[in-house]
Design an enzyme around this catalytic site. Structure first.
Site, short mmCIF file in Angstrom:
data_model
loop_
_atom_site.label_atom_id
_atom_site.label_comp_id
_atom_site.label_asym_id
_atom_site.label_seq_id
_atom_site.Cartn_x
_atom_site.Cartn_y
_atom_site.Cartn_z
N GLU A 1 0.81 -1.22 0.00
CA GLU A 1 0.00 0.00 0.00
C GLU A 1 0.85 1.28 0.00
O GLU A 1 0.74 2.12 0.90
CB GLU A 1 -0.97 -0.02 1.19
CG GLU A 1 -1.95 -1.18 1.10
CD GLU A 1 -2.99 -1.23 2.21
OE1 GLU A 1 -2.84 -0.45 3.19
OE2 GLU A 1 -3.93 -2.02 2.11
N GLU B 1 -5.06 -8.42 -0.77
CA GLU B 1 -5.88 -8.34 0.44
C GLU B 1 -7.31 -8.06 0.02
O GLU B 1 -7.55 -7.25 -0.89
CB GLU B 1 -5.43 -7.19 1.36
CG GLU B 1 -4.06 -7.34 1.98
CD GLU B 1 -3.71 -6.16 2.88
OE1 GLU B 1 -4.64 -5.41 3.27
OE2 GLU B 1 -2.52 -5.99 3.20
#
Length: 580
Positions: free
Chosen positions: A191, A313
């Site tokens: 991220e 995810e």
């Protein structure tokens, strides 16, 4: 017939072989020259040729060892999870998972500049968990995880320092694992972002991410051994599925011209639904459209052009507070649609689990219905329904109750209650995809007079898991007046068999009260939460932290359709609650 000597036969054979090779090479080059969708994708994994798309599909499904080696404390147990054991990894493989993502935070395990030496004991521990996973036959992904927001995000203001530390980290990781099986893959950064927000990236942000991805790629490839062809996983900015982010990652991957690259994004759903805010209580068209548009973009931009995508995810953000933040039936519909759509778009899924799904000591699932839906999503569609709640009101004549089924190509084969099969025609009817429970049957299962759940009806289908309907006998909820303080304020409540869906908050003088002041509907589990065991609705400190002194009108929406009003008055830390 003229005799050809041994030397001549050898010459003819060599010439023929050369011609075949030249012909094959020219045909291959021509084929590549006709491609317009990016570089050819391929890989040698474990000695057998395998495209990266095949590699990614072999990873299906995947599971995240979250909040463990990525914990930012000194120990892998510092965020509440137990120490990883070999048995846990074995149990994950036994659940049917084919891959494991092992998030790792390196910051507190790295020494000072310029070497940034990683603690050898920690590196050994990472290798131990990796080796256990490989021994179970799992594909394994390791990365730099929370380093992204701990120090990598400052790259815009400390470019050289961040890059030096990042490169030093990957140099050591690459060296330690360069001889491991190519079932181990490296993810450059989790991220990635270069500010404190999650908004749109700037051109400068994209350039910084490209530099990180490119630098890590070069380090790994230059380290040799199996790293020369090891699969490398590269994220979009913030690992989001925006078109701009996908386009920029496509540019990076095309520039690197490496057949052993995989793209990755994350997805936690349409935000109002994902955390149950702004009235997002249902998996409705808004939530479904957000999902389909995200993965259509990922497919069209990357998968369709030969670049595999792994959803590194996925889940719901509300799970961070409680897996009950989203109503059970709505949650199951979301995961059913998500997993089936991912399969359609050839995107590999890796469930985010920070300990809330698979118990790491008992090896049991906290929600077997969710696990069954996830498992079925790899094979085909599961059947669901418009709702899993059937309400029967006390002291009112019981009516036939209809609910639409989402059969998804399957057939209803029967319905059971407490192991006893219901009689079609007498207890229920099915007209197309509309299931109707007869009033006589609902009267029978709720005749105890008990408020709350009176029965669980299990609908069975020819394919996929069952769907459970919860029959609730209820009366109008009652909220009571109460005086308290902001840090612990709770409204005494008789739920009377009903369940809370959401809450609105508005100042009597106008304007929305509390956090997320752009909407009247507050976030479930953050601003408020019901406690059915203690018969109260808790208004949480996060709510009062953003409420001004004065009077606030609250509306509590229940799943039965009831809406109950309540007024609070805030004066400093003192709260007065008045029932309507």
């Amino acid at each position: 017939m003229k005799t050809v000597n041994k030397k001549s036969r050898l010459s003819i054979f060599l010439i023929a072989t050369l011609l075949v090779a030249l012909f094959s090479t020219s045909m291959s080059a021509a084929a590549k020259g006709n491609e317009s969708n990016g570089p050819e994708r391929g890989n040698h994994s474990g000695g057998s040729q395998q495209t990266m798309q095949q590699y990614a599909e072999a990873m299906q499904p995947g599971w995240n060892l979250g909040n463990t080696l990525d914990a930012t404390g000194e120990d892998e147990t510092s965020w509440g999870n137990p120490r990883v054991t070999k048995e846990l990894i074995h149990q994950i493989a036994a659940q049917g998972y084919k891959s494991i993502r092992i998030p790792i935070t390196w910051q507190q395990r790295m020494g000072n500049a310029p070497a940034y030496k990683i603690d050898p004991a920690f590196m050994d521990r990472v290798e131990e968990v990796v080796d256990w996973s490989l021994d179970e036959g799992l594909y394994v992904m390791i990365n730099m995880h929370h380093d992204s927001w701990l120090w990598v995000k400052t790259m815009g203001t400390d470019h050289d320092g961040v890059l030096a530390r990042y490169n030093a980290g990957w140099t050591q990781i690459a060296e330690r694992f360069k001889n491991h099986s190519n079932k181990l893959m490296f993810e450059s950064i989790n991220e990635p972002r270069f500010n404190d927000g999650w908004g749109d990236a700037t051109t400068a942000d994209f350039a910084l991410l490209d530099e990180l991805n490119t630098s890590m790629h070069q380090i790994v490839r230059d380290s040799g051994a199996n790293n020369a062809e090891r699969p490398i996983v590269l994220p979009t900015y913030a690992t989001s599925g925006t078109q701009a982010g996908l386009d920029e990652l496509y540019k990076t991957i095309t520039k690197l011209n490496d057949p052993n690259l995989i793209a990755t994004i994350h997805y936690y759903g349409y935000w109002p639904f994902s955390v149950n805010v702004a009235g997002g209580t249902r998996f409705d068209d808004n939530a479904k459209n957000d999902l389909t548009q995200t993965f259509d973009r990922a497919y069209n931009t990357l998968v369709a052009k030969g670049i595999p995508v792994v959803l590194g995810e996925f889940g719901l953000l509300g799970f961070d507070k409680n897996i009950g933040t989203i109503e059970q039936g709505e949650k199951l519909k979301y995961f059913e649609f998500l997993t089936s759509y991912l399969k359609e778009k050839k995107i590999t899924q890796m469930l985010w689990d920070n300990g809330q799904h698979f118990n790491r000591t008992t090896y049991k699932w906290s929600d077997t219905e969710l696990f069954n839906i996830l498992n079925m999503g790899l094979k085909g569609r599961s059947s669901t329904a418009a709702s899993d709640l059937i309400y029967v009101k006390k002291d009112e004549a019981v009516q036939d109750t209809s609910v639409a089924l989402n059969l998804n190509g399957n057939q209803l084969t029967g319905i059971e209650s407490n192991g006893k099969k219901l009689n079609k025609g007498d207890d229920y009817t099915l007209d197309g995809d509309v299931l109707t429970f007869k009033a006589s049957f609902l009267s029978k299962v709720t005749d105890s007079g008990q408020l709350g759940e009176n029965a669980v009806l299990t609908a069975q289908f020819n394919k996929g898991p069952d769907w459970r309907f919860h029959v609730l006998r209820y009366n109008t909820p009652v909220l009571y007046s109460y005086n308290g303080i902001a840090s612990t304020f709770s409204i005494p409540t008789s739920f009377n068999g009903d369940r809370l869906a959401t809450m609105e908050a508005e100042y009597t003088t106008g304007g929305y009260a509390g956090p997320q002041s752009w909407t009247a509907f507050k976030e479930f589990g953050y601003a408020f939460t019901p406690s059915y065991d203690t018969n109260e609705i808790k208004l949480l400190p996060a709510f009062f932290n953003e409420v001004n002194d004065g009077q606030v009108n609250l509306k509590f929406h229940f799943w039965s359709g009831n809406v109950i009003t309540y007024t609070i008055t805030k004066s400093g830390t003192s709260i007065t609650g008045i029932a309507s």
